[in-house]
Design an enzyme around this catalytic site. Sequence first.
Site, PDB file in Angstrom:
ATOM      1  N   GLN A   1       0.831  -1.194   0.000  1.00 57.21           N
ATOM      2  CA  GLN A   1       0.000   0.000   0.000  1.00 57.21           C
ATOM      3  C   GLN A   1       0.872   1.253   0.000  1.00 57.21           C
ATOM      4  O   GLN A   1       1.754   1.383   0.844  1.00 57.21           O
ATOM      5  CB  GLN A   1      -0.891   0.004   1.244  1.00 57.21           C
ATOM      6  CG  GLN A   1      -1.883   1.155   1.268  1.00 57.21           C
ATOM      7  CD  GLN A   1      -2.710   1.136   2.535  1.00 57.21           C
ATOM      8  OE1 GLN A   1      -2.219   1.345   3.635  1.00 57.21           O
ATOM      9  NE2 GLN A   1      -4.002   0.887   2.383  1.00 57.21           N
ATOM     10  N   GLY A   2       0.647   2.164  -0.945  1.00 59.56           N
ATOM     11  CA  GLY A   2       1.419   3.405  -0.986  1.00 59.56           C
ATOM     12  C   GLY A   2       0.546   4.588  -0.632  1.00 59.56           C
ATOM     13  O   GLY A   2       0.154   5.374  -1.504  1.00 59.56           O
TER      14      GLY A   2
ATOM     15  N   SER B   1       0.694   6.330   3.088  1.00 57.54           N
ATOM     16  CA  SER B   1       1.365   7.235   4.027  1.00 57.54           C
ATOM     17  C   SER B   1       2.631   7.845   3.436  1.00 57.54           C
ATOM     18  O   SER B   1       3.311   7.230   2.622  1.00 57.54           O
ATOM     19  CB  SER B   1       1.756   6.481   5.301  1.00 57.54           C
ATOM     20  OG  SER B   1       0.612   6.072   5.997  1.00 57.54           O
TER      21      SER B   1
ATOM     22  N   SER C   1       4.513  -1.666   4.215  1.00 59.48           N
ATOM     23  CA  SER C   1       4.825  -3.063   4.550  1.00 59.48           C
ATOM     24  C   SER C   1       4.921  -3.895   3.288  1.00 59.48           C
ATOM     25  O   SER C   1       4.076  -3.776   2.393  1.00 59.48           O
ATOM     26  CB  SER C   1       3.745  -3.643   5.458  1.00 59.48           C
ATOM     27  OG  SER C   1       3.730  -2.942   6.680  1.00 59.48           O
TER      28      SER C   1
ATOM     29  N   GLU D   1     -15.296  -7.865   4.622  1.00 55.66           N
ATOM     30  CA  GLU D   1     -15.383  -8.839   5.722  1.00 55.66           C
ATOM     31  C   GLU D   1     -16.382  -8.439   6.790  1.00 55.66           C
ATOM     32  O   GLU D   1     -16.781  -9.262   7.594  1.00 55.66           O
ATOM     33  CB  GLU D   1     -14.031  -8.919   6.439  1.00 55.66           C
ATOM     34  CG  GLU D   1     -12.913  -9.441   5.621  1.00 55.66           C
ATOM     35  CD  GLU D   1     -11.644  -9.454   6.441  1.00 55.66           C
ATOM     36  OE1 GLU D   1     -11.595  -8.791   7.493  1.00 55.66           O
ATOM     37  OE2 GLU D   1     -10.725 -10.143   6.030  1.00 55.66           O
TER      38      GLU D   1
ATOM     39  N   GLU E   1      -5.328   7.179  18.920  1.00 55.90           N
ATOM     40  CA  GLU E   1      -5.842   8.541  19.134  1.00 55.90           C
ATOM     41  C   GLU E   1      -6.827   8.916  18.022  1.00 55.90           C
ATOM     42  O   GLU E   1      -7.880   9.522  18.284  1.00 55.90           O
ATOM     43  CB  GLU E   1      -4.691   9.546  19.179  1.00 55.90           C
ATOM     44  CG  GLU E   1      -3.866   9.495  20.470  1.00 55.90           C
ATOM     45  CD  GLU E   1      -2.999   8.240  20.592  1.00 55.90           C
ATOM     46  OE1 GLU E   1      -2.652   7.634  19.550  1.00 55.90           O
ATOM     47  OE2 GLU E   1      -2.685   7.861  21.735  1.00 55.90           O
TER      48      GLU E   1
END
Lengths: 390, 331
Positions: A126-127, A129, A161, A243, A374
């Site tokens: 995943q790109g 952040s 990741s 899901e 948070e």
Amino acid sequence: MDLTFTQEELDFREEVRTWLHENVPKEARPHGDRPDSREFDLAWQKAQYDGGWAGISWPADFGGRGLSTIQQLIWYEEYALADAPWIGACFVGINHGGPTLIARASDEQKSFHLPKILKGEVVWCQGFSEPGAGSDLAAIRTRGVIDGDELVVNGQKIWTSFANMAEYQELLIRTGDEQRHKGLTWVICDMRTPGITVRPISTMDRGAEFCEVFYDDVRIPLTNVVGQVGDGWSVAMSTLSLERGTGFMADILHATRTIDELIEECRHRRGPDGRPVLHDDEYARRLAAAKAEITVLRSITYRSISRNIRTGMPGPEGSMLRLQYGDLVMGLSRLAIEILGPDALAYVDRFRAGGWTGNWLRAFAAGFGGGTLEIQRNIIGERVLGLPRG
Amino acid sequence: MDLMPSAEQDEITTTVASFLAARLPATAHASVFVTPGPEIDPVVFRECAELGWLSLGLPEALGGVGYGLAEEVMLFRELGRGLAPGGFLPAVLGARVAAFAGQRELAASIVAGEVLVALATRDRVGADDVSVLHAAEATLLVVCDAAGAALYSLADCTLTPIDPVDGSIRAARGALGGATVASVSSEIDPVFVRGLVLCAAMQAGSAEAQRDLGVAYAGVREQFGKPIGANQAIKHRCADMAVRAEGAFAQVCYAATAADGGADRFVDEAVIAKYFADEAARLNGEACVQIHGAIGFTTETLPHRHVWRAHTLARALAVRAALLDHLVPRT
């Protein structure tokens, strides 16, 4: 309110249990610092595909198993009870990239990519952040400029990741001059394209799948854009979890088992005073409280799934589950290493028996993975309780 | 599997809530530390009895309405949310003891609200020393544990009234005495489990009420030119209250449904419900008072009454340590 399952559902559970019993790999998943972890994850994905269990939440029209919500719940419960492996490198493809493609991609994109994901032939990452866009995703600055029939991308992504072992990436970039959520584009990026540099970032739990990715004039065909150019925010947000929260049951049952193992461990392990740890009121009651809390989390999940079945859509209580689960796993892993006494000086990775210290170090990630706790509290405060934004 | 209330169960909530709002409204009861007169207006208590509140979960064959524990939970959650006075819990438990022990007439007079029952909790496992709630006007006392439940005549017990933290509930301490009026083992009817789940339902209702009071105040109270709820320090307390309230009620629903279906480990589920709901009510009370600031410390707003009530109910049937020790026995 009803806790019973139909005969059909019970038969299904038996079928799942039998298949998992015969097919779950006997050996433990290699830790992320081992080069064969990718092959292990893909082989397990392929085994599920061959057995007809790939993409259990994906609609059958797209090659998935198309299970009902209750069947998915049963699958994940049995998956955890069978001690089946962590999804690892296949996570983004199966649970995020694939479902986004199903929701928004063209027929051509779907027919090219979806079977590869299901068969365990490719890894996706995943790109999203960036160094300056973490919790505030809409602040991303990696830019794509249209040049002919290509996008030319420059910038940087981080906390990616499995980028070091991925073939494809769901890449969110800024293509327009508008601010914030506007002017973004969601594009499929082939990680083998020239101009991409992947630098692994090692983590405190000795994981090696975390990466940062640099883009230097990376040319991506416009045909890889999913949805429209400039419509990327809506594509990114369309990834409604197929899901409906059922996947959480595997994590919950896994934690339940961890607590039960810890209680057993405390029956014979001796504390500093020479007595079994379980004879120490403090530890016995903290273990009991952990057991109670994970059981409550199971009940919240069941209620959340029931609500989703009725309303047809996942509600914001997903943030409640994430929050409660994050706090619980961090507290539980800390309790485990306290009980371990001097044995906690040694590092043991989390996929091996007795991997309590590896688990504890990994648990820090539960405080921010998929959105910090948070931010989850902000979501609950604003979207569930209706409190004003800060 | 469906852990959401049915339409019929939701209807119980609506009916009970509107009755309580009209007939037993929760007020701050400013500076009345011990409510004078009877705990609850006997006329209102009998009205509740006529509505079937004391026999909702009793089988029809034993003179009850014939619903399950899941339906009773909806009633008790509202009693907790609304800070209702009165010995509803001991009446429900006492009626079951009488009914399952074959004393149909006694059961009938309890569910009619004519004979009042107090709730006794043993101070230690197996002890005759007890703490008693709703003691003032009662003539019977119900005591229960994992093994079984029994009714005693209050006149045979040695009880001394105490000045209670929650002045809306008459409390006493002392010792059980005399022979049991009726008794049942938990194999015949798990009265203790029902008590835990219904008490937990009241605590869950209180946790929800405190969440709502805290959130409402955080949304209207302004300082530094904006509602205090816009600040994360307040907003996050509210979010934590919401998570605890959701968890408490979800576990109550699971435990009630498990008990109705005789599921595996239904005793553990009930114990967890009581433990978690006690914690949720207590912690939400602390958060709610803190969000209110000084006004929350006074008797001019409602939070303190929930603090008192949650504190009191956490000492009914089984305390935190006993609940946890049940979950992880030492041997």
